[in-house]
Design an enzyme around this catalytic site. Structure first.
Site, PDB file in Angstrom:
ATOM      1  N   ARG A  36     -29.432 -18.941  36.671  1.00 36.64           N
ATOM      2  CA  ARG A  36     -30.356 -19.614  35.336  1.00 36.64           C
ATOM      3  C   ARG A  36     -29.401 -19.425  34.766  1.00 36.64           C
ATOM      4  O   ARG A  36     -29.964 -20.811  33.233  1.00 36.64           O
ATOM      5  CB  ARG A  36     -31.841 -18.239  35.392  1.00 36.64           C
ATOM      6  CG  ARG A  36     -32.596 -18.299  36.216  1.00 36.64           C
ATOM      7  CD  ARG A  36     -33.285 -17.274  36.007  1.00 36.64           C
ATOM      8  NE  ARG A  36     -35.034 -17.640  36.757  1.00 36.64           N
ATOM      9  CZ  ARG A  36     -35.932 -16.569  36.310  1.00 36.64           C
ATOM     10  NH1 ARG A  36     -35.730 -15.769  35.770  1.00 36.64           N
ATOM     11  NH2 ARG A  36     -36.903 -17.440  36.912  1.00 36.64           N
ATOM     12  N   LYS A 198     -46.982 -13.465  51.877  1.00 39.27           N
ATOM     13  CA  LYS A 198     -48.146 -13.255  51.971  1.00 39.27           C
ATOM     14  C   LYS A 198     -48.717 -14.336  52.012  1.00 39.27           C
ATOM     15  O   LYS A 198     -49.178 -14.897  51.069  1.00 39.27           O
ATOM     16  CB  LYS A 198     -48.267 -11.984  50.769  1.00 39.27           C
ATOM     17  CG  LYS A 198     -47.937 -10.828  51.128  1.00 39.27           C
ATOM     18  CD  LYS A 198     -48.175 -10.572  49.530  1.00 39.27           C
ATOM     19  CE  LYS A 198     -47.885  -8.733  50.065  1.00 39.27           C
ATOM     20  NZ  LYS A 198     -47.646  -7.279  48.603  1.00 39.27           N
ATOM     21  N   GLY A 351     -37.684 -18.839  43.443  1.00 44.96           N
ATOM     22  CA  GLY A 351     -37.712 -17.391  44.336  1.00 44.96           C
ATOM     23  C   GLY A 351     -37.036 -17.903  45.210  1.00 44.96           C
ATOM     24  O   GLY A 351     -36.190 -18.304  45.498  1.00 44.96           O
ATOM     25  N   GLY A 374     -42.536 -16.633  39.624  1.00 40.83           N
ATOM     26  CA  GLY A 374     -44.298 -16.525  39.380  1.00 40.83           C
ATOM     27  C   GLY A 374     -44.091 -17.984  39.229  1.00 40.83           C
ATOM     28  O   GLY A 374     -45.579 -19.028  39.428  1.00 40.83           O
TER      29      GLY A 374
HETATM   30  C1  3PG Z   1     -38.694 -14.792  36.572  1.00 43.74           C
HETATM   31  O1  3PG Z   1     -37.959 -13.758  36.927  1.00 43.74           O
HETATM   32  O2  3PG Z   1     -40.049 -14.961  37.635  1.00 43.74           O
HETATM   33  C2  3PG Z   1     -39.675 -14.623  34.875  1.00 43.74           C
HETATM   34  O3  3PG Z   1     -38.017 -14.514  34.205  1.00 43.74           O
HETATM   35  C3  3PG Z   1     -40.575 -13.390  34.373  1.00 43.74           C
HETATM   36  O4  3PG Z   1     -40.122 -12.208  34.661  1.00 43.74           O
HETATM   37  P1  3PG Z   1     -41.267 -11.242  34.357  1.00 43.74           P
HETATM   38  O5  3PG Z   1     -42.532 -11.426  36.360  1.00 43.74           O
HETATM   39  O6  3PG Z   1     -40.412  -9.711  34.687  1.00 43.74           O
HETATM   40  O7  3PG Z   1     -42.379 -11.290  32.711  1.00 43.74           O
END
Ligand code: 3PG
Length: 392
Positions: A36, A198, A351, A374
């Protein structure tokens, strides 16, 4: 509504606040995966080249609104300095007199990294005075934090209305171009591959992508829940037993979409993930009693790869098996390599699938690997992300 690019703004001499997502994995007080950070470098470099006074801001982890050394951005600053080959000034907070002083003494081309935004509960609460305090630090707001764009927090959304000029950085633009391209004007055939643990986490993604794709290939543990919902025996595979009705309803709804939905027709199985000497391949979709599905089988791998070969655009999210273990990684890496060989536009959701291609050293061979976990899922569900909306 359109979003300006960092290229469209004059930055010379201005205080430019760049919201980045430096929420990076850490080990022993050091950054253990700098993906990142590297992804944000083009935007940071461009701001420096344009003689901005650069203020970088991010969260790291979930420190619950309290300052905590464990979640300090200091190690991130150290890695960033190495990558850029220049000094990074480090603030010990993100608001307050000390920070204002540091910002006012910032010279053109200098970079100041603020301390973790989430050391203040007001960040996640999107509290108005906190938004104003952040906004008061700068003249220009740039967002490169696609990974956090699904959060309506002060630094991702609330502060933006108080800043004169706003624009998207290069990473944000790339994420929107490729993920948005899959949803809005895909090249055809569009093939979507979904895996991961999931199905309940991905119902909305499955449905939205089934509406857009020509073919939907499903693997990973989520396939066992779907197979079970269809009445297929799956042994001791990971199944969300309490979500079977939901899975059945999903399968029913998928019948009315145009996409061809393909589930695994064979599996690599073992009594448990550590029983490597007892690994076997099933002859069909059924998994014997006492056995656990841990990867898609060779016939499924071939049929998935054949579909991918003919695609013009492929979107992939979620590993197809327990790829961390070599015995169960073939499905994931075969489809990754088939994507690369296809010549199609290839987009990998963030992810675990992003981690899998990073680990294999093949990330650069895809058209785009998302930095959002997410965030990329919510985006692919078709939801509007607060951190993107704020830039419009
Ligand atoms: C992530 O890694 O998905 C983002 O940086 C958001 O982090 P968070 O889920 O703690 O808000």
């Amino acid at each position: 509504m359109s979003i300006l690019s960092i290229d469209q703004l004059q930055l010379a001499g201005k205080k430019v606040f760049i919201r980045v997502d430096f929420n990076t994995p850490m080990k022993d007080g050091k950054v253990s995966d700098d993906t990142r950070i590297r992804a944000a470098l083009p935007t940071i470099k461009s701001a420096v080249e344009k003689k901005a006074k650069v203020i970088l801001a991010s969260h790291l982890g979930r420190p619950d609104g309290k300052a905590n050394k464990k979640y300090s951005l200091e190690p991130v600053g150290a890695r960033l300095a190495e990558l850029l080959g220049c000094d990074i000034k480090m603030a010990d907070d993100c608001v307050g007199d000390g920070v204002r002083l540091l910002v006012s003494s910032l010279k053109e081309k200098e970079i100041l990294l603020l301390e973790n935004l989430r050391f203040h509960p007001e960040e996640e609460e999107n509290e108005d005075n906190f938004c104003k305090a952040l906004a008061a630090l700068c003249n220009v707001y740039i967002s490169d934090a696609f990974g956090t764009a699904h959060r309506a927090h002060a630094s991702t959304a609330g502060m933006v209305k108080y800043v004169q000029e706003k624009a998207a950085g290069y990473l944000m633009q790339k994420e929107l171009k490729f993920l948005g391209g899959v949803l809005k004007n895909p090249e055809r055939p569009l093939v979507t591959i979904l895996g991961g643990a999931k199905v309940s986490d991905k119902i909305a993604v499955v449905e939205n992508l089934a509406r857009k794709s020509d073919t939907l290939l499903i693997g990973g543990a989520m396939a066992y829940t779907l197979l079970r919902a269809k009445g297929v025996a799956v042994g001791t595979s990971k199944v969300e037993s309490e979500k079977l009705q939901m899975a059945q309803n999903l399968l029913e709804r998928l019948k009315s979409t145009d996409a061809k939905v393909i589930l695994p027709i064979d599996h690599i199985v073992a009594p448990n993930p550590d029983a490597i000497s007892e690994v076997m391949t099933t002859s069909g979709e059924t998994i014997p009693d006492g056995m656990m599905g841990l990867d898609i089988g060779p016939r499924t791998q071939t049929s998935f790869c054949d579909v991918i070969k003919k695609a013009k655009m492929v979107f992939w999210n979620g590993p197809l098996g327990m790829f961390e273990k070599p015995a169960f990684s073939a499905g994931t890496y075969k489809i990754a390599n088939a994507m690369i060989a296809s010549g199609a536009v290839t987009v990998v959701g963030g992810g675990d699938s992003a981690a899998a291609v990073e680990k294999a050293g093949i990330a650069s061979k895809f058209s785009h690997v998302s930095t959002g976990g997410g965030a990329s899922l919510e985006f692919m569900e078709g939801r509007e992300l607060p951190g993107v909306k704020a830039l419009e």
